[in-house]
Structures are given as C-alpha cells and as structure tokens.
Motif scaffolding. Structure first.
Motif, PDB file in Angstrom:
ATOM      1  N   GLY A 245     -91.692 -41.615  62.215  1.00 28.57           N
ATOM      2  CA  GLY A 245     -91.806 -42.794  63.082  1.00 28.57           C
ATOM      3  C   GLY A 245     -92.189 -44.063  62.337  1.00 28.57           C
ATOM      4  N   GLN A 246     -92.030 -45.165  63.006  1.00 27.61           N
ATOM      5  CA  GLN A 246     -92.476 -46.488  62.531  1.00 27.61           C
ATOM      6  C   GLN A 246     -91.963 -46.841  61.137  1.00 27.61           C
ATOM      7  OE1 GLN A 246     -96.340 -45.094  63.851  1.00 27.61           O
ATOM      8  NE2 GLN A 246     -96.818 -47.198  64.348  1.00 27.61           N
ATOM      9  N   MET A 247     -90.715 -46.470  60.865  1.00 29.80           N
ATOM     10  CA  MET A 247     -90.139 -46.708  59.547  1.00 29.80           C
ATOM     11  C   MET A 247     -90.085 -48.206  59.180  1.00 29.80           C
ATOM     12  SD  MET A 247     -89.332 -44.960  57.024  1.00 29.80           S
ATOM     13  CE  MET A 247     -88.568 -43.377  56.982  1.00 29.80           C
ATOM     14  N   PRO A 248     -89.668 -49.091  60.094  1.00 24.73           N
ATOM     15  CA  PRO A 248     -89.595 -50.505  59.699  1.00 24.73           C
ATOM     16  C   PRO A 248     -90.936 -51.063  59.226  1.00 24.73           C
ATOM     17  CG  PRO A 248     -88.409 -50.155  61.737  1.00 24.73           C
ATOM     18  CD  PRO A 248     -89.127 -48.870  61.444  1.00 24.73           C
ATOM     19  N   ALA A 249     -92.018 -50.694  59.921  1.00 20.78           N
ATOM     20  CA  ALA A 249     -93.339 -51.198  59.529  1.00 20.78           C
ATOM     21  C   ALA A 249     -93.704 -50.694  58.135  1.00 20.78           C
ATOM     22  CB  ALA A 249     -94.392 -50.758  60.539  1.00 20.78           C
ATOM     23  N   ARG A 250     -93.377 -49.439  57.870  1.00 20.85           N
ATOM     24  CA  ARG A 250     -93.678 -48.863  56.555  1.00 20.85           C
ATOM     25  C   ARG A 250     -92.902 -49.600  55.460  1.00 20.85           C
ATOM     26  NH1 ARG A 250     -95.579 -43.156  57.673  1.00 20.85           N
ATOM     27  NH2 ARG A 250     -95.006 -42.762  59.826  1.00 20.85           N
ATOM     28  N   LEU A 251     -91.615 -49.840  55.739  1.00 21.29           N
ATOM     29  CA  LEU A 251     -90.776 -50.475  54.719  1.00 21.29           C
ATOM     30  C   LEU A 251     -91.213 -51.909  54.456  1.00 21.29           C
ATOM     31  CD1 LEU A 251     -87.328 -49.056  55.844  1.00 21.29           C
ATOM     32  CD2 LEU A 251     -88.675 -48.384  53.852  1.00 21.29           C
ATOM     33  N   ARG A 252     -91.599 -52.603  55.523  1.00 19.34           N
ATOM     34  CA  ARG A 252     -92.040 -53.995  55.337  1.00 19.34           C
ATOM     35  C   ARG A 252     -93.279 -54.066  54.461  1.00 19.34           C
ATOM     36  NH1 ARG A 252     -90.034 -54.897  60.565  1.00 19.34           N
ATOM     37  NH2 ARG A 252     -91.976 -54.200  61.495  1.00 19.34           N
ATOM     38  N   GLU A 253     -94.215 -53.120  54.687  1.00 22.35           N
ATOM     39  CA  GLU A 253     -95.441 -53.110  53.881  1.00 22.35           C
ATOM     40  C   GLU A 253     -95.112 -52.840  52.408  1.00 22.35           C
ATOM     41  OE1 GLU A 253     -98.434 -53.891  54.652  1.00 22.35           O
ATOM     42  OE2 GLU A 253     -99.750 -52.976  53.148  1.00 22.35           O
ATOM     43  N   ALA A 254     -94.189 -51.895  52.174  1.00 22.30           N
ATOM     44  CA  ALA A 254     -93.811 -51.573  50.792  1.00 22.30           C
ATOM     45  C   ALA A 254     -93.157 -52.787  50.134  1.00 22.30           C
ATOM     46  CB  ALA A 254     -92.863 -50.378  50.771  1.00 22.30           C
ATOM     47  N   ALA A 255     -92.299 -53.489  50.891  1.00 19.60           N
ATOM     48  CA  ALA A 255     -91.626 -54.673  50.347  1.00 19.60           C
ATOM     49  C   ALA A 255     -92.653 -55.749  50.029  1.00 19.60           C
ATOM     50  CB  ALA A 255     -90.596 -55.189  51.353  1.00 19.60           C
TER      51      ALA A 255
ATOM     52  N   ILE B 150     -95.707 -42.661  45.326  1.00 15.36           N
ATOM     53  CA  ILE B 150     -96.312 -43.533  46.327  1.00 15.36           C
ATOM     54  C   ILE B 150     -95.777 -43.180  47.717  1.00 15.36           C
ATOM     55  CG2 ILE B 150     -96.726 -45.925  47.024  1.00 15.36           C
ATOM     56  CD1 ILE B 150     -97.838 -45.234  44.283  1.00 15.36           C
ATOM     57  N   ALA B 151     -96.710 -42.923  48.628  1.00  9.01           N
ATOM     58  CA  ALA B 151     -96.344 -42.637  50.020  1.00  9.01           C
ATOM     59  C   ALA B 151     -96.768 -43.812  50.882  1.00  9.01           C
ATOM     60  CB  ALA B 151     -97.054 -41.377  50.487  1.00  9.01           C
ATOM     61  N   VAL B 152     -96.125 -43.960  52.036  1.00  3.74           N
ATOM     62  CA  VAL B 152     -96.557 -44.981  52.989  1.00  3.74           C
ATOM     63  C   VAL B 152     -96.996 -44.250  54.244  1.00  3.74           C
ATOM     64  CG1 VAL B 152     -95.989 -47.109  54.167  1.00  3.74           C
ATOM     65  CG2 VAL B 152     -94.771 -46.496  52.082  1.00  3.74           C
ATOM     66  N   THR B 153     -98.293 -44.302  54.522  1.00  6.36           N
ATOM     67  CA  THR B 153     -98.821 -43.568  55.663  1.00  6.36           C
ATOM     68  C   THR B 153     -99.256 -44.544  56.741  1.00  6.36           C
ATOM     69  OG1 THR B 153    -100.557 -42.057  56.360  1.00  6.36           O
ATOM     70  CG2 THR B 153    -101.052 -43.422  54.471  1.00  6.36           C
ATOM     71  N   MET B 154     -99.190 -44.125  57.993  1.00  5.38           N
ATOM     72  CA  MET B 154     -99.607 -45.008  59.083  1.00  5.38           C
ATOM     73  C   MET B 154    -101.024 -44.649  59.494  1.00  5.38           C
ATOM     74  SD  MET B 154     -97.012 -46.976  59.585  1.00  5.38           S
ATOM     75  CE  MET B 154     -97.576 -47.860  61.018  1.00  5.38           C
ATOM     76  N   GLU B 155    -101.899 -45.632  59.512  1.00  2.00           N
ATOM     77  CA  GLU B 155    -103.232 -45.443  60.074  1.00  2.00           C
ATOM     78  C   GLU B 155    -103.260 -46.263  61.343  1.00  2.00           C
ATOM     79  OE1 GLU B 155    -105.526 -43.492  59.476  1.00  2.00           O
ATOM     80  OE2 GLU B 155    -105.288 -42.797  57.427  1.00  2.00           O
ATOM     81  N   GLY B 156    -103.034 -45.613  62.463  1.00  2.00           N
ATOM     82  CA  GLY B 156    -102.896 -46.363  63.713  1.00  2.00           C
ATOM     83  C   GLY B 156    -101.607 -47.144  63.667  1.00  2.00           C
ATOM     84  N   THR B 157    -101.715 -48.452  63.822  1.00  5.53           N
ATOM     85  CA  THR B 157    -100.518 -49.273  63.811  1.00  5.53           C
ATOM     86  C   THR B 157    -100.293 -49.893  62.442  1.00  5.53           C
ATOM     87  OG1 THR B 157    -101.859 -51.132  64.512  1.00  5.53           O
ATOM     88  CG2 THR B 157    -100.744 -49.889  66.229  1.00  5.53           C
ATOM     89  N   ARG B 158    -101.135 -49.488  61.486  1.00  9.75           N
ATOM     90  CA  ARG B 158    -101.114 -50.180  60.217  1.00  9.75           C
ATOM     91  C   ARG B 158    -100.608 -49.295  59.087  1.00  9.75           C
ATOM     92  NH1 ARG B 158    -106.851 -51.854  57.883  1.00  9.75           N
ATOM     93  NH2 ARG B 158    -106.311 -54.012  57.634  1.00  9.75           N
TER      94      ARG B 158
ATOM     95  N   GLN C 207    -107.722 -39.500  53.772  1.00 10.54           N
ATOM     96  CA  GLN C 207    -107.052 -38.292  54.226  1.00 10.54           C
ATOM     97  C   GLN C 207    -105.695 -38.664  54.797  1.00 10.54           C
ATOM     98  OE1 GLN C 207    -107.807 -34.965  54.562  1.00 10.54           O
ATOM     99  NE2 GLN C 207    -109.641 -35.198  53.289  1.00 10.54           N
ATOM    100  N   VAL C 208    -104.651 -38.059  54.275  1.00  9.63           N
ATOM    101  CA  VAL C 208    -103.331 -38.305  54.836  1.00  9.63           C
ATOM    102  C   VAL C 208    -102.917 -37.056  55.590  1.00  9.63           C
ATOM    103  CG1 VAL C 208    -100.954 -38.892  54.307  1.00  9.63           C
ATOM    104  CG2 VAL C 208    -102.789 -39.823  52.930  1.00  9.63           C
ATOM    105  N   GLU C 209    -102.919 -37.136  56.908  1.00 10.39           N
ATOM    106  CA  GLU C 209    -102.624 -35.958  57.718  1.00 10.39           C
ATOM    107  C   GLU C 209    -101.141 -35.874  58.048  1.00 10.39           C
ATOM    108  OE1 GLU C 209    -104.974 -33.806  58.639  1.00 10.39           O
ATOM    109  OE2 GLU C 209    -106.750 -34.922  57.969  1.00 10.39           O
ATOM    110  N   GLU C 210    -100.459 -36.997  58.063  1.00  4.00           N
ATOM    111  CA  GLU C 210     -99.118 -36.961  58.649  1.00  4.00           C
ATOM    112  C   GLU C 210     -98.062 -36.428  57.691  1.00  4.00           C
ATOM    113  OE1 GLU C 210     -97.466 -40.679  59.797  1.00  4.00           O
ATOM    114  OE2 GLU C 210     -97.856 -41.541  57.840  1.00  4.00           O
ATOM    115  N   PRO C 211     -97.037 -35.764  58.270  1.00  6.80           N
ATOM    116  CA  PRO C 211     -95.966 -35.168  57.478  1.00  6.80           C
ATOM    117  C   PRO C 211     -95.136 -36.202  56.719  1.00  6.80           C
ATOM    118  CG  PRO C 211     -95.880 -34.399  59.755  1.00  6.80           C
ATOM    119  CD  PRO C 211     -96.893 -35.481  59.707  1.00  6.80           C
ATOM    120  N   ALA C 212     -95.242 -37.475  57.087  1.00  2.53           N
ATOM    121  CA  ALA C 212     -94.453 -38.498  56.410  1.00  2.53           C
ATOM    122  C   ALA C 212     -94.750 -38.560  54.918  1.00  2.53           C
ATOM    123  CB  ALA C 212     -94.722 -39.863  57.042  1.00  2.53           C
TER     124      ALA C 212
END
Ligand code: TYD
Ligand code: MG
Length: 431
Positions: A378-388, A268-276, A335-340
C-alpha cells in the motif's frame, strides 16, 4: 490471575443524576458549546502531530513506555512550554522536587530559556490530595507522573494494582471532562506486560501514546495507538540527547546518516509509520555456521518474516543458506513490522552472501510471496516521493496489475515480477 479486593463502594463513580460533565440532562447538540478545532498549539511539532494537532482541552492522555525511555523528560519539556502561556501542574510520585528542578534546568539550558512562572510542582501520590491541588491551582494542564504511584487509600489494594490504576484514572477523567483541564497520565509498561499497566486504562482515556525505542539507541518513537481527536498510528520521532528530547523532523535522513555506501549486505527499504514514509537501512550478514543448527537472528524485523524470506531465497533463488547463520539488522533501532520491507531484507541477505553491493541510489519496496513473486504494498506513491526527496534515483517495486495512476516523478521506477528479477536489477554487476 490477579486478586481483586472489592472494598465497600467508596463513592460510586457515576452516581445517579451525575454525568461525565456534571448535569446529566439531554441537551440539543446545537446548544452545546465546543469548537472542533479547539486545541492548544505546541512548538514541539512532533508531539503535537501525534496528538492530532495539539492539546485538546478537557482531554485525558496516557503516555506509556518502558521505564527509563524518556516519558518524564518529554512531558516536562511539554510542561515547560505550556507554562509560558498558562498554569501547568506537574504531579510527581516518583521523583523529588529537587530532582525535577534539576532536570528542568538542564532542559532549559540549551535555549537559554527562563524558568516559566506558570509551572507548579507537587510531589504527591494520594489521589484526593491531587484532586484538591488541581481544584486550588486551576491549571490548564496537569501531568500525573505516574498513574502507578497514584492511589486511593479507601481501596484495599496496593498502589499500582488493577483496581487502583483504574479507579484513579476514572476519577481524573471525570475531572478533565468536568473542568476542561487537559490531563496527561504517565504509565509504565514493562516488557513482561504488567497487568496493571496502561492496558487496563486504554478504554478510560481519550488518547494512548506509547514512547518506544531501543534502550541502547538514542532514537525514540512516539506512537499513537488510540486517539479520539486524531489519526491513530501517527508517529513522532525524537532523539534523546544530553539536554532532553529533540524532535527529528526528517527521520529518513537521520536513519541513513551513517550508511556505508557500496558495502555488501546493505539495502534501503521504505516503511510506512502511520501516514509517514520513512527510509531505513536494512543490513544483512551471512556467516558459515560453526556449530549446530544455522541461526536466524533478526533485529528490527519480524522473526517469521525473516524465516520466510530466507526460505524463499534458498528454494526459489537457489542461494545456499542451509549452512549459514543469517543476521538482519534495521539501523537506528526502529522496528519494521510490515511486509513491504521483505524485498530489502532479501536483497541485504543476498548481497552479503554474494559479496556484491546493492546499488547505492536504489530503494527496494515489496512483499515477498512464497513462490518467489513480488507482491504490491500500500501507499506506494507516498513511499516513492519520500525516496525521490532524499535523492534516490531508482526504486524497484512489484509489477502493477492494475494500471491506474502514474508513478510520481523524480525517480525511475523499475517494476519486477519476482525477487530474482528485482535482485538482478538491484545489484551492482561485478566486472
Ligand atoms: P526519564 O524521562 O526519566 O524516563 P521515564 O520517565 O520514561 O522513566 O528518562 C530517563 C533517561 O533519559 C535517563 O537514562 C537519562 C536520560 N536523559 C538524557 O539522556 N538526557 C536528558 O536531558 C534527560 C533529562 C534524561
Ligand atoms: Mg519517569
């Protein structure tokens, strides 16, 4: 190269002394009316969000996308809603009145809604006729479906050519700015990238939205790539159903719905689409090459990033992929473009290769570097909150160099220096 016939100037778009909104006299800003928050609200929340909070009066918006992706459907839904409070004019140059009526009935059936009185329909492609209709009806909102079928007979090129598309859009913009009517233009973009497509319009309109998605999947992403009234790279998620486009307010849940827990080759990856932040399942499959060169087949991830990740797995972790075909798939057709997502891709491939599942309650976030190191994204806290929020217990992330803010609560954060270390922590140990 595109031939552009230069016709005798019909009527110059910007005649001297005529500004975008009528008079061109300098005025003090304090004297000009206008409210920063003047927007029409919409109950289709995902659509409103991508627009930056609602429809701005006097704006001109381009909605592009491949043919058949659902542009007409989505905008008809918006029209049906807006028509409950004001007049909406739907101009179609593509479909007959009957076809559109049938679609509208189908869209309304689910909510047992009534056909709103305020929705007017006209099938017309001649721009001057369209402008006359708009002047006569004085709607709050106009939908032009599509800009490629709209034409000005005085220009000596065919409908859909660069000249036609650009001129028609400019005229419509003038009308929007002058009258305060909100105009939506539908434009087809083909995969081949038609030259007369929406690209030539991007600087004319206020907002450019692209509707995209895999034709064989039901999810659709509405992405804003330019917005004079809001943030760009905002994304709305919809699903094309029997009765039109349904908004998906919790995309992560939808994308993970069919996951097979504890199957090897899934991460499972957490990708950012804009701010989400959106959680997606990345699947990997390795299979011995039967013939010729080993193949690398990405679906939903960038080909070059897949090559990089497989090379790092082979050279830095000693995973023998030289005689293996590698398939990677992002579930749900996005499509997941980002290296994250690199780390999740690496984990999916390694998991398939070793036939060892990744822990089911773990997400993996991080960019993979050429030395096999993990790099911060980038935006690690937002990613972690969504996963939690979705109930994941552990997140494996790159080691922080700068200790600053603390990690969000509700999820155990494991910092790893390298891909090797991350994978050790992520895999279910075999007894
Ligand atoms: P459409 O809006 O006509 O696409 P576009 O205007 O972008 O070319 O959508 C066409 C597809 O959508 C078509 O294949 C049928 C499908 N569809 C549904 O699945 N459900 C619906 O309720 C509607 C109206 C269309
Ligand atoms: Mg259409």
């Amino acid at each position: 190269m595109v031939e552009e016939v230069i016709a005798a100037p019909a009527k110059p778009v910007h005649a001297a002394g005529r500004g975008l909104t009528g008079a061109s006299t300098p005025r003090r800003l304090t004297e000009i009316e206008g409210d920063a928050d003047e927007r029409w609200a919409l109950s289709i929340g995902e659509f409103a969000r991508v627009l930056g909070g609602g429809i701005v009066p006097g704006s001109i918006v381009l909605v592009g996308g491949d043919p058949g992706i659902g542009k007409s459907t989505l905008l008809l839904q918006v029209a049906l809603e807006m028509a409950q409070t004001g007049e909406v004019l739907y101009v179609s140059g593509e479909e007959s009145e009957r076809q559109i009526k049938m679609r509208a009935l189908r869209l309304l059936k689910d909510e047992k809604g009534e056909m709103p009185e305020g929705l007017l329909l006209v099938t017309e492609t001649n721009l001057s006729a369209i402008l006359e209709h708009i002047a006569a009806v004085k709607p709050a909102m106009v939908i032009v479906d599509s800009i490629q079928t709209t034409y000005m007979p005085e220009l000596e090129s065919s409908a859909g050519s660069v000249t036609q598309v650009r001129e028609c859009a400019s005229r419509l913009r003038e009308l929007a700015k002058g009258s305060g009517v909100a105009i939506f233009l539908i434009g087809h973009v083909t995969k081949e990238g038609a030259i007369a497509g929406p690209r030539v319009l991007e600087h004319i309109v206020d907002t450019v939205l692209y509707l995209e998605g895999d034709r064989f999947q039901s999810y659709r992403l509405l992405r804003s790539v330019k917005n004079r009234f809001g943030a760009t790279s905002e994304v709305g998620v919809f699903e094309m159903r029997e009765r039109g486009m349904v908004e998906i307010t919790n995309p992560s849940e939808a994308f993970l719905a069919e996951r097979m827990v504890n199957a090897p080759g899934s991460a499972i990856a957490v990708t950012m689409e804009g701010t989400r932040p959106i959680l997606v399942e990345v699947q990997g499959l390795t299979s011995p090459t039967a013939f010729g060169n080993p193949r690398r087949t990405p679906n939903g991830v960038d080909f070059n990033r897949l090559l990089l990740v497989t090379a790092v797995l082979a050279r830095r972790l000693g995973i023998r992929l030289g005689d293996q075909d590698v398939f990677v798939n992002v579930v749900g057709g996005i499509q997941v473009e980002e290296p994250a997502a690199d780390l999740a891709v690496a984990a999916a491939i390694a998991s398939s290769m070793r036939d060892q599942p990744v822990k089911a309650d773990t997400v993996l976030i991080g960019e993979v570097g050429l030395s096999g190191e993990l790099r911060m994204v980038g935006q690690m806290p937002a990613r972690l909150r969504e996963a939690a929020k979705l109930g994941f217990k552990t997140a494996i992330v790159p080691k922080r160099i700068r200790k600053g803010e603390s990690w969000p609560k509700g999820i155990e954060v494991v910092e790893a220096r390298s891909v090797r270390e991350a994978l050790e922590r992520a895999m279910v140990k075999s007894e």
